[in-house]
Design a protein around this motif. Structure first.
Motif, PDB file in Angstrom:
ATOM      1  N   THR A 237      29.499  41.799 -30.274  1.00 17.65           N
ATOM      2  CA  THR A 237      28.063  41.959 -30.036  1.00 17.65           C
ATOM      3  C   THR A 237      27.489  43.099 -30.870  1.00 17.65           C
ATOM      4  OG1 THR A 237      28.281  41.110 -27.778  1.00 17.65           O
ATOM      5  CG2 THR A 237      26.324  42.389 -28.279  1.00 17.65           C
ATOM      6  N   ASP A 238      28.210  44.195 -30.991  1.00 18.96           N
ATOM      7  CA  ASP A 238      27.747  45.299 -31.838  1.00 18.96           C
ATOM      8  C   ASP A 238      27.624  44.864 -33.293  1.00 18.96           C
ATOM      9  OD1 ASP A 238      27.553  47.013 -29.694  1.00 18.96           O
ATOM     10  OD2 ASP A 238      29.464  48.022 -30.055  1.00 18.96           O
ATOM     11  N   GLU A 239      28.582  44.080 -33.770  1.00 17.14           N
ATOM     12  CA  GLU A 239      28.504  43.563 -35.134  1.00 17.14           C
ATOM     13  C   GLU A 239      27.286  42.659 -35.298  1.00 17.14           C
ATOM     14  OE1 GLU A 239      32.228  41.649 -35.887  1.00 17.14           O
ATOM     15  OE2 GLU A 239      33.378  43.520 -35.917  1.00 17.14           O
ATOM     16  N   ALA A 240      27.010  41.860 -34.265  1.00 13.36           N
ATOM     17  CA  ALA A 240      25.853  40.967 -34.324  1.00 13.36           C
ATOM     18  C   ALA A 240      24.547  41.757 -34.322  1.00 13.36           C
ATOM     19  CB  ALA A 240      25.887  39.995 -33.149  1.00 13.36           C
ATOM     20  N   ILE A 241      24.484  42.844 -33.554  1.00 20.04           N
ATOM     21  CA  ILE A 241      23.281  43.675 -33.542  1.00 20.04           C
ATOM     22  C   ILE A 241      23.040  44.288 -34.920  1.00 20.04           C
ATOM     23  CG2 ILE A 241      22.286  45.803 -32.618  1.00 20.04           C
ATOM     24  CD1 ILE A 241      23.598  45.122 -29.936  1.00 20.04           C
ATOM     25  N   ALA A 242      24.111  44.752 -35.567  1.00 24.65           N
ATOM     26  CA  ALA A 242      23.964  45.293 -36.928  1.00 24.65           C
ATOM     27  C   ALA A 242      23.417  44.232 -37.873  1.00 24.65           C
ATOM     28  CB  ALA A 242      25.319  45.811 -37.427  1.00 24.65           C
ATOM     29  N   ALA A 243      23.899  43.000 -37.738  1.00 27.17           N
ATOM     30  CA  ALA A 243      23.401  41.906 -38.575  1.00 27.17           C
ATOM     31  C   ALA A 243      21.935  41.608 -38.280  1.00 27.17           C
ATOM     32  CB  ALA A 243      24.254  40.661 -38.354  1.00 27.17           C
ATOM     33  N   LEU A 244      21.556  41.630 -36.997  1.00 27.24           N
ATOM     34  CA  LEU A 244      20.164  41.394 -36.630  1.00 27.24           C
ATOM     35  C   LEU A 244      19.251  42.496 -37.140  1.00 27.24           C
ATOM     36  CD1 LEU A 244      20.573  40.092 -32.974  1.00 27.24           C
ATOM     37  CD2 LEU A 244      19.606  38.817 -34.887  1.00 27.24           C
ATOM     38  N   CYS A 245      19.750  43.726 -37.171  1.00 25.92           N
ATOM     39  CA  CYS A 245      18.961  44.828 -37.732  1.00 25.92           C
ATOM     40  C   CYS A 245      18.641  44.563 -39.200  1.00 25.92           C
ATOM     41  CB  CYS A 245      19.716  46.147 -37.587  1.00 25.92           C
ATOM     42  SG  CYS A 245      19.825  46.778 -35.890  1.00 25.92           S
ATOM     43  N   ALA A 246      19.634  44.074 -39.939  1.00 26.03           N
ATOM     44  CA  ALA A 246      19.400  43.753 -41.352  1.00 26.03           C
ATOM     45  C   ALA A 246      18.397  42.615 -41.494  1.00 26.03           C
ATOM     46  CB  ALA A 246      20.723  43.373 -42.011  1.00 26.03           C
ATOM     47  N   GLU A 247      18.506  41.600 -40.630  1.00 29.73           N
ATOM     48  CA  GLU A 247      17.538  40.498 -40.679  1.00 29.73           C
ATOM     49  C   GLU A 247      16.131  41.010 -40.400  1.00 29.73           C
ATOM     50  OE1 GLU A 247      16.474  36.205 -38.557  1.00 29.73           O
ATOM     51  OE2 GLU A 247      18.265  37.318 -37.928  1.00 29.73           O
ATOM     52  N   ALA A 248      16.001  41.906 -39.422  1.00 34.93           N
ATOM     53  CA  ALA A 248      14.692  42.454 -39.090  1.00 34.93           C
ATOM     54  C   ALA A 248      14.083  43.218 -40.261  1.00 34.93           C
ATOM     55  CB  ALA A 248      14.800  43.360 -37.867  1.00 34.93           C
ATOM     56  N   VAL A 249      14.922  43.935 -41.002  1.00 34.62           N
ATOM     57  CA  VAL A 249      14.426  44.644 -42.185  1.00 34.62           C
ATOM     58  C   VAL A 249      13.860  43.650 -43.195  1.00 34.62           C
ATOM     59  CG1 VAL A 249      15.139  46.016 -44.195  1.00 34.62           C
ATOM     60  CG2 VAL A 249      15.902  46.671 -41.908  1.00 34.62           C
ATOM     61  N   GLY A 250      14.525  42.517 -43.357  1.00 34.98           N
ATOM     62  CA  GLY A 250      14.010  41.483 -44.256  1.00 34.98           C
ATOM     63  C   GLY A 250      12.659  40.961 -43.808  1.00 34.98           C
ATOM     64  N   THR A 251      12.502  40.694 -42.508  1.00 37.10           N
ATOM     65  CA  THR A 251      11.220  40.182 -42.011  1.00 37.10           C
ATOM     66  C   THR A 251      10.124  41.223 -42.145  1.00 37.10           C
ATOM     67  OG1 THR A 251      11.644  40.876 -39.709  1.00 37.10           O
ATOM     68  CG2 THR A 251      12.430  38.708 -40.349  1.00 37.10           C
ATOM     69  N   MET A 252      10.438  42.481 -41.843  1.00 38.08           N
ATOM     70  CA  MET A 252       9.428  43.536 -41.963  1.00 38.08           C
ATOM     71  C   MET A 252       9.018  43.761 -43.411  1.00 38.08           C
ATOM     72  SD  MET A 252      10.421  46.490 -39.181  1.00 38.08           S
ATOM     73  CE  MET A 252      12.172  46.239 -38.976  1.00 38.08           C
ATOM     74  N   SER A 253       9.974  43.629 -44.331  1.00 41.23           N
ATOM     75  CA  SER A 253       9.661  43.806 -45.753  1.00 41.23           C
ATOM     76  C   SER A 253       8.614  42.799 -46.204  1.00 41.23           C
ATOM     77  CB  SER A 253      10.929  43.648 -46.594  1.00 41.23           C
ATOM     78  OG  SER A 253      11.883  44.636 -46.286  1.00 41.23           O
ATOM     79  N   VAL A 254       8.777  41.551 -45.782  1.00 38.98           N
ATOM     80  CA  VAL A 254       7.816  40.521 -46.174  1.00 38.98           C
ATOM     81  C   VAL A 254       6.465  40.776 -45.513  1.00 38.98           C
ATOM     82  CG1 VAL A 254       7.293  38.060 -46.055  1.00 38.98           C
ATOM     83  CG2 VAL A 254       9.597  38.807 -46.617  1.00 38.98           C
ATOM     84  N   MET A 255       6.461  41.165 -44.251  1.00 33.99           N
ATOM     85  CA  MET A 255       5.182  41.449 -43.590  1.00 33.99           C
ATOM     86  C   MET A 255       4.442  42.569 -44.304  1.00 33.99           C
ATOM     87  SD  MET A 255       5.638  40.983 -39.466  1.00 33.99           S
ATOM     88  CE  MET A 255       7.129  41.954 -39.234  1.00 33.99           C
TER      89      MET A 255
END
Length: 382
Positions: A237-255
């Motif tokens: 789960t911790d590994e998945a949270i780290a991956a989700l953090c990276a995905e969120a950075v991608g979405t915020m970058s586009v916004m």
């Protein structure tokens, strides 16, 4: 400390971003989401051809040995494209259980199937009452000869309606919230006694309610120790949270990028609205929150495979807090600065905001992780 990517990592980043830019436009994404399974099998095959599905696995298991950094690169690119495919469910979560807990026979059987794109997985953990508590499990696993019989129900199983196999947490012993007595079981998605009801989520993804009634699982398909699976669950789960953090950075970058472009082109009183200093300040604040999130995402990536559990969980919690706060701020500003059109389904910015909001709630929102961080004594131990 040098945070630059090495040559191989830059090539991976360029390849995945080029593929998604060419094949994953906003209208194409809508078509993928409208398909029966809610994502593109053709794109999944493309990911396999590029080696993206092999990214976190060791070379001995047929993977590319790229570790958390490789996952970060892929997930950030997926965040920019709002990709719908079950990469998190299959490669990060499912693959995480195999990498960290599976025996040699299980790895030899399943990892090559993930790598070539022929096997998808889903993590069936959440129950209606459990909220964010990974130890709150009432689904039972009763030993019966050389197998286990599972009974219970799981909720909001991301991509659980189309997954070939489910990774199910079930209680072998103990009471409802005991940390001991929880096992991890690999269940065929079409096994007798498994029923699944799929539905779309607010961010365009898919999830399912899964009912388990007398589902028989052979002992060979228990991942890790059958009565001590919680440490494995927490690690994955911790590994998945780290991956989700990276995905969120991608979405915020586009916004942020699309909002700045809009400020440069939308005119009011005969001039671009980006000429107004107050709007420039808001765009600058968006950038500041984005960069804070990016820094914490990098910290989460570096700490994802940390063996010191307390330090890992502290860093992951800190990253999740910042991601939640930044995502909310950047999304709100992006929608508001676009004006009325920012609220429409026809504009992509609202869809990005929905996705980053769902990321905040996954595995614990910002408030939950702030509480955990406080209990741990803060991000940096005294």
């Amino acid at each position: 400390m040098d945070f630059d990517l090495n040559e191989e990592q830059r090539l991976i980043k360029d390849s995945v971003e080029r593929l998604l830019a060419d094949r994953y436009g906003f209208e194409q994404r809508k078509a993928h989401g409208a398909s029966e399974r809610g994502w593109s099998a053709d794109m999944w095959a493309q990911y396999a051809d590029l080696g993206l599905l092999a990214m976190p696995f060791s070379a001995d298991d047929g993977g590319m040995d790229q570790g958390p950094v490789g996952t970060m690169i892929v997930m950030e690119a997926f965040g920019r494209a709002l990709a719908l495919e079950p990469y998190l469910a299959t490669v990060v979560l499912g693959g995480g259980f195999l990498r960290n807990g599976a025996n040699a026979a299980q790895k030899a059987d399943l990892i090559p199937q993930i790598v070539d794109g022929s096997l998808t997985l889903a993590f069936a953990q959440t129950e209606r009452h459990s909220r964010y508590d990974l130890a709150d499990v009432t689904t039972t696993a009763r030993k019966d000869g050389g197998s286990y019989v599972l009974d219970g129900a799981k909720s909001v199983v991301v991509h659980g309606d189309s997954a070939d196999k489910l990774i199910v947490t079930a209680r072998v012993a103990g009471d409802r919230r005991d940390r001991s007595g929880i096992g991890v079981f690999l269940v065929d998605g079409n096994a007798a006694g498994v029923s699944r009801r799929g539905y779309p989520t607010q961010d365009g993804q898919r999830a399912a309610e899964v009912l388990l009634e007398g589902v028989r699982v052979e002992a060979d398909w228990v991942i890790g120790e059958p009565e001590n699976g919680l440490p494995l669950i927490e690690q994955v789960t911790d590994e998945a949270i780290a991956a989700l953090c990276a995905e969120a950075v991608g979405t915020m970058s586009v916004m942020h990028e699309t909002t700045v472009d809009y400020l440069k082109t939308r005119k009011q009183f005969g001039v671009p609205i980006g000429d107004f200093q107050v709007l420039q300040h808001r765009a600058a604040d968006m950038f500041l929150m984005l960069e804070q999130a990016r820094s914490m995402s990098m910290l989460a990536t570096m700490m994802a495979d940390e063996q010191d559990v307390a330090e890992r969980r502290r860093s992951i919690a800190g990253a999740k807090v910042q991601i939640g706060r930044s995502g909310r701020f950047v999304g709100q500003q992006a929608v508001q600065l676009h004006g009325g059109v920012g609220m429409t389904m026809e504009l992509a910015v609202g869809h990005y905001f929905k996705r980053v909001t769902m990321i905040d709630t996954a595995f614990g929102d910002a408030d939950y992780h702030l509480s955990r961080l406080a209990d741990a004594g803060g991000l940096i131990a005294a």
